[in-house]
Design an enzyme around this catalytic site. Sequence first.
Site, PDB file in Angstrom:
ATOM      1  N   HIS A 142      -6.667  -5.818 -10.385  1.00 28.52           N
ATOM      2  CA  HIS A 142      -5.444  -5.134  -9.491  1.00 28.52           C
ATOM      3  C   HIS A 142      -5.981  -4.849  -8.294  1.00 28.52           C
ATOM      4  O   HIS A 142      -5.625  -5.615  -7.364  1.00 28.52           O
ATOM      5  CB  HIS A 142      -4.784  -4.256 -10.515  1.00 28.52           C
ATOM      6  CG  HIS A 142      -3.488  -3.606  -9.675  1.00 28.52           C
ATOM      7  ND1 HIS A 142      -2.705  -2.574 -10.300  1.00 28.52           N
ATOM      8  CD2 HIS A 142      -3.064  -3.591  -8.432  1.00 28.52           C
ATOM      9  CE1 HIS A 142      -1.666  -2.268  -9.407  1.00 28.52           C
ATOM     10  NE2 HIS A 142      -1.878  -2.967  -8.352  1.00 28.52           N
ATOM     11  N   GLY A 149       8.572  -0.414  -1.001  1.00 29.12           N
ATOM     12  CA  GLY A 149       8.913  -1.600  -0.568  1.00 29.12           C
ATOM     13  C   GLY A 149       9.527  -1.620   0.976  1.00 29.12           C
ATOM     14  O   GLY A 149      10.282  -2.543   1.283  1.00 29.12           O
ATOM     15  N   GLY A 185       0.928  -1.206  -0.167  1.00 29.86           N
ATOM     16  CA  GLY A 185       0.002  -0.057  -0.029  1.00 29.86           C
ATOM     17  C   GLY A 185       0.910   1.265  -0.106  1.00 29.86           C
ATOM     18  O   GLY A 185       1.783   0.967   0.491  1.00 29.86           O
ATOM     19  N   ASN A 186       0.322   2.291  -0.540  1.00 28.32           N
ATOM     20  CA  ASN A 186       1.162   3.593  -0.441  1.00 28.32           C
ATOM     21  C   ASN A 186       0.127   4.840  -0.461  1.00 28.32           C
ATOM     22  O   ASN A 186      -1.079   4.659  -1.040  1.00 28.32           O
ATOM     23  CB  ASN A 186       2.064   3.736  -1.464  1.00 28.32           C
ATOM     24  CG  ASN A 186       1.221   3.422  -2.931  1.00 28.32           C
ATOM     25  OD1 ASN A 186       0.552   4.208  -3.347  1.00 28.32           O
ATOM     26  ND2 ASN A 186       1.565   2.059  -3.535  1.00 28.32           N
ATOM     27  N   SER A 197       7.476   4.812  -4.334  1.00 28.35           N
ATOM     28  CA  SER A 197       6.789   3.835  -4.671  1.00 28.35           C
ATOM     29  C   SER A 197       6.670   3.398  -6.158  1.00 28.35           C
ATOM     30  O   SER A 197       6.601   4.546  -6.945  1.00 28.35           O
ATOM     31  CB  SER A 197       5.297   4.115  -4.170  1.00 28.35           C
ATOM     32  OG  SER A 197       4.417   3.246  -4.736  1.00 28.35           O
ATOM     33  N   HIS A 235      -4.179  -3.094  -1.402  1.00 29.51           N
ATOM     34  CA  HIS A 235      -4.520  -4.591  -1.644  1.00 29.51           C
ATOM     35  C   HIS A 235      -5.510  -5.087  -0.760  1.00 29.51           C
ATOM     36  O   HIS A 235      -5.291  -6.259  -0.533  1.00 29.51           O
ATOM     37  CB  HIS A 235      -3.463  -5.493  -2.019  1.00 29.51           C
ATOM     38  CG  HIS A 235      -2.675  -4.801  -3.155  1.00 29.51           C
ATOM     39  ND1 HIS A 235      -2.264  -5.985  -4.152  1.00 29.51           N
ATOM     40  CD2 HIS A 235      -2.011  -3.948  -3.613  1.00 29.51           C
ATOM     41  CE1 HIS A 235      -1.527  -5.482  -5.124  1.00 29.51           C
ATOM     42  NE2 HIS A 235      -1.127  -4.174  -4.603  1.00 29.51           N
ATOM     43  N   ASP A 260       4.182   2.677  -7.660  1.00 28.70           N
ATOM     44  CA  ASP A 260       3.275   3.307  -8.265  1.00 28.70           C
ATOM     45  C   ASP A 260       3.273   4.643  -8.382  1.00 28.70           C
ATOM     46  O   ASP A 260       2.194   5.575  -8.822  1.00 28.70           O
ATOM     47  CB  ASP A 260       2.037   2.937  -7.318  1.00 28.70           C
ATOM     48  CG  ASP A 260       1.756   1.491  -7.323  1.00 28.70           C
ATOM     49  OD1 ASP A 260       1.677   0.876  -8.286  1.00 28.70           O
ATOM     50  OD2 ASP A 260       1.600   0.695  -6.261  1.00 28.70           O
ATOM     51  N   HIS A 274      -3.285   3.885  -2.558  1.00 32.02           N
ATOM     52  CA  HIS A 274      -3.382   2.428  -3.075  1.00 32.02           C
ATOM     53  C   HIS A 274      -3.321   1.410  -1.988  1.00 32.02           C
ATOM     54  O   HIS A 274      -2.527   1.287  -1.234  1.00 32.02           O
ATOM     55  CB  HIS A 274      -2.500   2.355  -4.326  1.00 32.02           C
ATOM     56  CG  HIS A 274      -2.452   0.830  -4.794  1.00 32.02           C
ATOM     57  ND1 HIS A 274      -3.461   0.350  -5.289  1.00 32.02           N
ATOM     58  CD2 HIS A 274      -1.278   0.223  -5.195  1.00 32.02           C
ATOM     59  CE1 HIS A 274      -3.008  -0.585  -5.917  1.00 32.02           C
ATOM     60  NE2 HIS A 274      -1.893  -0.835  -5.822  1.00 32.02           N
ATOM     61  N   ASP A 312     -23.261   7.553   1.915  1.00 27.77           N
ATOM     62  CA  ASP A 312     -22.652   8.384   2.723  1.00 27.77           C
ATOM     63  C   ASP A 312     -21.157   9.148   2.113  1.00 27.77           C
ATOM     64  O   ASP A 312     -20.873  10.228   2.304  1.00 27.77           O
ATOM     65  CB  ASP A 312     -22.281   7.927   4.132  1.00 27.77           C
ATOM     66  CG  ASP A 312     -23.748   7.959   4.934  1.00 27.77           C
ATOM     67  OD1 ASP A 312     -24.393   8.517   4.653  1.00 27.77           O
ATOM     68  OD2 ASP A 312     -23.489   7.106   6.076  1.00 27.77           O
ATOM     69  N   TYR A 347     -24.420  16.859   8.761  1.00 31.32           N
ATOM     70  CA  TYR A 347     -23.520  15.700   9.776  1.00 31.32           C
ATOM     71  C   TYR A 347     -22.478  16.055  10.405  1.00 31.32           C
ATOM     72  O   TYR A 347     -21.764  17.096   9.757  1.00 31.32           O
ATOM     73  CB  TYR A 347     -23.497  14.617   8.776  1.00 31.32           C
ATOM     74  CG  TYR A 347     -22.704  13.350   9.675  1.00 31.32           C
ATOM     75  CD1 TYR A 347     -23.410  12.152  10.228  1.00 31.32           C
ATOM     76  CD2 TYR A 347     -21.401  13.110   9.862  1.00 31.32           C
ATOM     77  CE1 TYR A 347     -22.844  11.054  10.803  1.00 31.32           C
ATOM     78  CE2 TYR A 347     -21.030  12.220  10.537  1.00 31.32           C
ATOM     79  CZ  TYR A 347     -21.628  11.155  10.878  1.00 31.32           C
ATOM     80  OH  TYR A 347     -21.025  10.152  11.819  1.00 31.32           O
TER      81      TYR A 347
END
Lengths: 242, 242, 242, 242
Positions: free
Chosen positions: C170, C45, C27-28, C73, C96, C75, C94, C119, C228
């Site tokens: 992906h 990584g 993730g990043n 990253s 997974h 990505d 991003h 929402d 809200y």
Amino acid sequence: MLEKLKQEVYDANMRLPELKLVTFTWGNVSGIDRNKGLFVIKPSGVEYSNLKPSDMVVINLDGKVVEGNMNPSSDTPTHTVLYNAFPKIGGIVHTHSPWAVAFAAAKLDIPALSTTHADTFYGNIPASDPLTKEEIENSYEESTGKVIVRTFKNRKIDYESVPAVLVSQHGPFAWGETPGKAVYNAKVLEAVAEIDYHALQLTRDNINVPQYLLDKHYYRKHGDKAYYGQESAMSNIHAIHE
Amino acid sequence: MLEKLKQEVYDANMRLPELKLVTFTWGNVSGIDRNKGLFVIKPSGVEYSNLKPSDMVVINLDGKVVEGNMNPSSDTPTHTVLYNAFPKIGGIVHTHSPWAVAFAAAKLDIPALSTTHADTFYGNIPASDPLTKEEIENSYEESTGKVIVRTFKNRKIDYESVPAVLVSQHGPFAWGETPGKAVYNAKVLEAVAEIDYHALQLTRDNINVPQYLLDKHYYRKHGDKAYYGQESAMSNIHAIHE
Amino acid sequence: MLEKLKQEVYDANMRLPELKLVTFTWGNVSGIDRNKGLFVIKPSGVEYSNLKPSDMVVINLDGKVVEGNMNPSSDTPTHTVLYNAFPKIGGIVHTHSPWAVAFAAAKLDIPALSTTHADTFYGNIPASDPLTKEEIENSYEESTGKVIVRTFKNRKIDYESVPAVLVSQHGPFAWGETPGKAVYNAKVLEAVAEIDYHALQLTRDNINVPQYLLDKHYYRKHGDKAYYGQESAMSNIHAIHE
Amino acid sequence: MLEKLKQEVYDANMRLPELKLVTFTWGNVSGIDRNKGLFVIKPSGVEYSNLKPSDMVVINLDGKVVEGNMNPSSDTPTHTVLYNAFPKIGGIVHTHSPWAVAFAAAKLDIPALSTTHADTFYGNIPASDPLTKEEIENSYEESTGKVIVRTFKNRKIDYESVPAVLVSQHGPFAWGETPGKAVYNAKVLEAVAEIDYHALQLTRDNINVPQYLLDKHYYRKHGDKAYYGQESAMSNIHAIHE
């Protein structure tokens, strides 16, 4: 004897409960010193909370105990067969992680359905043939290793680029360049089994990823042209976490 | 009175929230002293965080309270029937663990689909017949015990090698040589229910394991020829964790 | 350089394991300073437990590294495309996360089935077209960004009111006014993917919510008439937690 | 003002994340002082980790704020309708717990399939009719309360013995004699939704429990003849944990 490797194998074993890959003592990790031709493995049936590095048992490539006061894992003959047949692996792990065992019970491959899979496994993770009556009754754990090797040979799967298998009706074995990397691969296997289960319930379409996506994602992290992480291709060999 | 057994039963009860087998107070463990013909059981409706060993209630094999200031578990008559009918068990546990209750609600056996199952249960974990209107209205908890015993008798299942049941529309009871072993078996039951649920959604093939695999895995851990763990056959009798 | 933004992006990255949105390093998060035209992103990584705010890499809107000792990253080109195409977003994430990836593997939108969805997302969270062979082989990560932008354009979806996408085969990308808000949106996406999966298994009826329910719930939390939270419409811009 | 009730409502709100019933701020609990005709409720959109007992907002039975510096929960009009229509309830809780929301999205009752259900809910937990366009556009939150009341009236369900509802396309509301009991009921609802989902996937048979099992289990814990717990029928009124 092999103190550093024992520590490494101990550490990798302790990662199993941390990564929620084991219930009770249902898992084991081993690691090999290829120069000495010896591997070390967790003792059989010992709780993780009681385990110490010095409990690790040393085994030679004939599967005999060379050092250690405790019985080695009952799966030791399976590890022995794999170390002999797969010369480039440095560590092996066996678990009963639940998503992987569900596929193993169903005797189904974990198909390559997403980049999460392709980042680590270059194609389906195969489900072996079930062991025959004869294989189960005679040298069961050794037969388990042989069935794994036969599955990779018959289906022409490369054990380095698909570093795991489901033994049908039983569960997953994973391996890697190091014990830590084997544990990493076992966790990825469990993660993709969970994803794939749900994806397969959502649609009946063929959703296997195309070969070019497998190529891209697998080689983004592996081999000479890898560009993921901090040290080009080397990083994924040494790091337990990719 | 029975201080050591109370501690053992208390410890086994406290394992239920640790192993994520209970929500709120929905579970109970008991343990028996066969020489004295007395068993001790968790009091009814007390939170685990408030429980003390001395709260355990002592019951005789007629189901009467012999010692204790609190009401015993409302399931006490079920435990009483089981201790009388199954003379070799030393502990009993009841939970509402969610995967097992799903099979109980569906009135389906947990089938033997993998070695994870075969390591502990020598065949399907049976779902009982639902209790009849008369059984529910008259001595409900005692009837629950009788329906369990009848299920094992009618289906010719050995209570020692299949140490658990699903009471249909209700949930699991498990037992074992000790209270700790009963809790261990209840956790295995929950784990295999989870695995089996997913395996059964993945395929419509018959995926029950063959008899020779049941034989191999069950007797690898049980009986004279067991070779799992550190002390041959004895280890799985004394250890809470296999 | 951009110390405050680095801290903010670091904090948002550290929320990913807290919110159980990542396994290992999968993730990043990035965040942008629109005035300077620079964004900061997690290095490639690196384990979350080893990450420091100063590890964040600074990138310009041409996708070039402006500051930082580590590889950004992998990505990063995807983030670059999105910051250029979506001028009002301040952060991108991003992951997974497993429920979202299951829908991505199945190449299915996450449909708007409940107020939990409405929402935050004003309509379906789209699954992109799968990338073509050419897109995967040439500038893969940049192509990923372009496919996302094309999906929103072709399907006439507003990136502000539907702040997430599934890249088919992906996984999810989410964004928001800030890095923290992007992470919030990624968690909502995962929560509604879980809910939708189960709802879709429970019934074959059309259960998409009507437009007037989308209108009500979305605008109860967003825009001039939001009511809200504690500060009318402003609260959901600044708060990481709605 | 109402300091003790504020503490009680605060405590019940803080149970929601402990019991894993909420993500972010998606839940609220209120409690009423029937003598004074006032209830207290969580403020809107405040994180649980920042919440204090003194943040609770006091509301009268016309739905007006009587005391408090913060905006009350946006669901306050729903709570107001329920307190007026259901005179014997002392606390109300609303969550977006995922299993319950899956049934709400599918617009399906949570059926009574096991004793876990029958111990707390004397029959199906109803899914309301979806709100109409007019109900959503005009006084939405008040309409939500009215739809709940109408559902119980039209289907002749007793709000005391079935202390929860699913608002279709939205999520669960639960209630009880106290705020703590309402939270308990919300957790049971989530637990039985999880069990029922899996049971319904395992079989297509009619597995609704018979009326006599509902009678037995419900009245084992409720009413004059209750015999579960430590204080006969009183225990389940005062205890947050049954």
